[in-house]
Design a protein around this motif. Structure first.
Motif, PDB file in Angstrom:
ATOM      1  N   ALA A  40       0.423  17.309  84.310  1.00  0.00           N
ATOM      2  CA  ALA A  40       1.151  16.806  85.473  1.00  0.00           C
ATOM      3  C   ALA A  40       1.825  15.469  85.207  1.00  0.00           C
ATOM      4  CB  ALA A  40       0.209  16.677  86.664  1.00  0.00           C
ATOM      5  N   THR A  41       1.188  14.601  84.413  1.00  0.00           N
ATOM      6  CA  THR A  41       1.706  13.246  84.224  1.00  0.00           C
ATOM      7  C   THR A  41       2.271  12.998  82.831  1.00  0.00           C
ATOM      8  OG1 THR A  41      -0.422  12.355  83.456  1.00  0.00           O
ATOM      9  CG2 THR A  41      -0.026  12.411  85.845  1.00  0.00           C
ATOM     10  N   GLY A  42       1.895  13.826  81.872  1.00  0.00           N
ATOM     11  CA  GLY A  42       2.329  13.613  80.493  1.00  0.00           C
ATOM     12  C   GLY A  42       1.527  12.549  79.771  1.00  0.00           C
ATOM     13  N   LYS A  43       0.523  11.974  80.435  1.00  0.00           N
ATOM     14  CA  LYS A  43      -0.293  10.937  79.817  1.00  0.00           C
ATOM     15  C   LYS A  43      -1.509  11.546  79.121  1.00  0.00           C
ATOM     16  CE  LYS A  43       0.940   7.393  83.237  1.00  0.00           C
ATOM     17  NZ  LYS A  43       0.417   6.444  84.254  1.00  0.00           N
ATOM     18  N   ASN A  44      -1.998  10.833  78.106  1.00  0.00           N
ATOM     19  CA  ASN A  44      -3.218  11.269  77.438  1.00  0.00           C
ATOM     20  C   ASN A  44      -4.395  11.288  78.406  1.00  0.00           C
ATOM     21  OD1 ASN A  44      -1.681  11.262  75.113  1.00  0.00           O
ATOM     22  ND2 ASN A  44      -3.254  10.275  73.879  1.00  0.00           N
ATOM     23  N   VAL A  45      -5.308  12.232  78.200  1.00  0.00           N
ATOM     24  CA  VAL A  45      -6.515  12.331  79.012  1.00  0.00           C
ATOM     25  C   VAL A  45      -7.670  11.709  78.226  1.00  0.00           C
ATOM     26  CG1 VAL A  45      -8.090  13.890  80.210  1.00  0.00           C
ATOM     27  CG2 VAL A  45      -5.655  14.449  80.077  1.00  0.00           C
ATOM     28  N   PRO A  46      -8.195  10.546  78.637  1.00  0.00           N
ATOM     29  CA  PRO A  46      -9.285   9.893  77.900  1.00  0.00           C
ATOM     30  C   PRO A  46     -10.513  10.803  77.814  1.00  0.00           C
ATOM     31  CG  PRO A  46      -8.322   8.387  79.494  1.00  0.00           C
ATOM     32  CD  PRO A  46      -7.756   9.749  79.798  1.00  0.00           C
TER      33      PRO A  46
END
Length: 240
Positions: A40-46
């Motif tokens: 959804a955001t394109g950010k890495n998932v920690p």
């Protein structure tokens, strides 16, 4: 007697030569790396580095055989890398505190290959340092389920440790007091109330003027009881 000695020496040399031939395999010549990415955001998932998310690689093309997975851990920032594999075709997928949005089939690994995997994390967290003293850090945490996720939010908390691999099992633990981890049970609370609430946690009994690695943690009721995390923050306690 001399013939027997020559024969034994011949067998010895033949055995060594045979062993050398058997062990003379080609070394791994390829690597694969990438990130676990929020679709959804394109950010890495920690992620949790130890006993957390895994990348599974299955090499294809073995007729009649079930290939064993090549497993890789995921770094705290959601990135992964495996530089000890062979060129070839693979199936690649991830396991962790998320719904898998895509599984990569027939990934052709040739040399240094890059491949991200899109997922939907169970929870999205935020973490903010409110204050700090010489012996404590106060942290504000918010936890929200991803769109469509109906899993119950079971735990919310914060952890602090002396390494970047800090998680719910690896944290600063002075005198076995679990002081580097504050974790509350929210199973009897309504999820809407949990998502609307800002939790403040005080991590105490820390050393003055010391660098700590801090992150928020939370989990739903899920297979494996896997936790979601924020990225690791660096916080130095105040001087005495």
């Amino acid at each position: 007697m001399k013939k027997q000695i020559i024969y034994i020496m011949f067998l010895f040399v033949a055995t060594i030569w045979s062993g050398c031939k058997k062990d003379n395999y080609e070394a791994p010549n390829a690597s694969v790396s990438g990130n676990i990415v929020d679709a959804a955001t394109g950010k890495n998932v920690p992620q949790q580095t130890l006993n957390g998310a895994k990348i599974r690689l299955y090499q294809l093309g073995y007729t009649g055989l079930i290939p064993q997975p090549i497993s890789s851990s995921v770094n705290a920032d959601g990135s992964y890398a495996n530089s000890f594999i062979f060129n070839g075709k693979y199936k690649l997928f991830a396991e962790g505190p998320f719904f898998v949005k895509d599984t990569i089939f027939d990934l052709n690994i040739n040399g240094n290959t890059k491949q991200d995997l899109k997922v939907q994390p169970y929870l999205t967290l935020s973490c903010e340092v409110i204050s700090k003293t010489a012996t404590s850090i106060t942290i504000r945490v918010n936890a929200k389920r991803s769109t469509g996720n109906v899993q119950k939010i079971a735990r919310v908390g914060a952890v602090a440790g002396l390494t970047t691999s800090v998680d719910v099992n690896n944290y600063y633990n002075l005198d076995a007091s679990n002081n580097g981890r504050v974790l509350i049970n929210t199973e009897t609370d309504g999820d809407a109330a949990i998502e609307a609430k800002s939790y403040e946690f005080i991590i105490e009994k820390l050393k003055p003027n010391t660098l700590y690695y801090v992150r928020a943690v939370s989990r739903t009721i899920n297979d494996g009881n896997l936790f979601n995390y924020t990225n690791v923050m660096e916080v130095t306690t105040a001087a005495q």
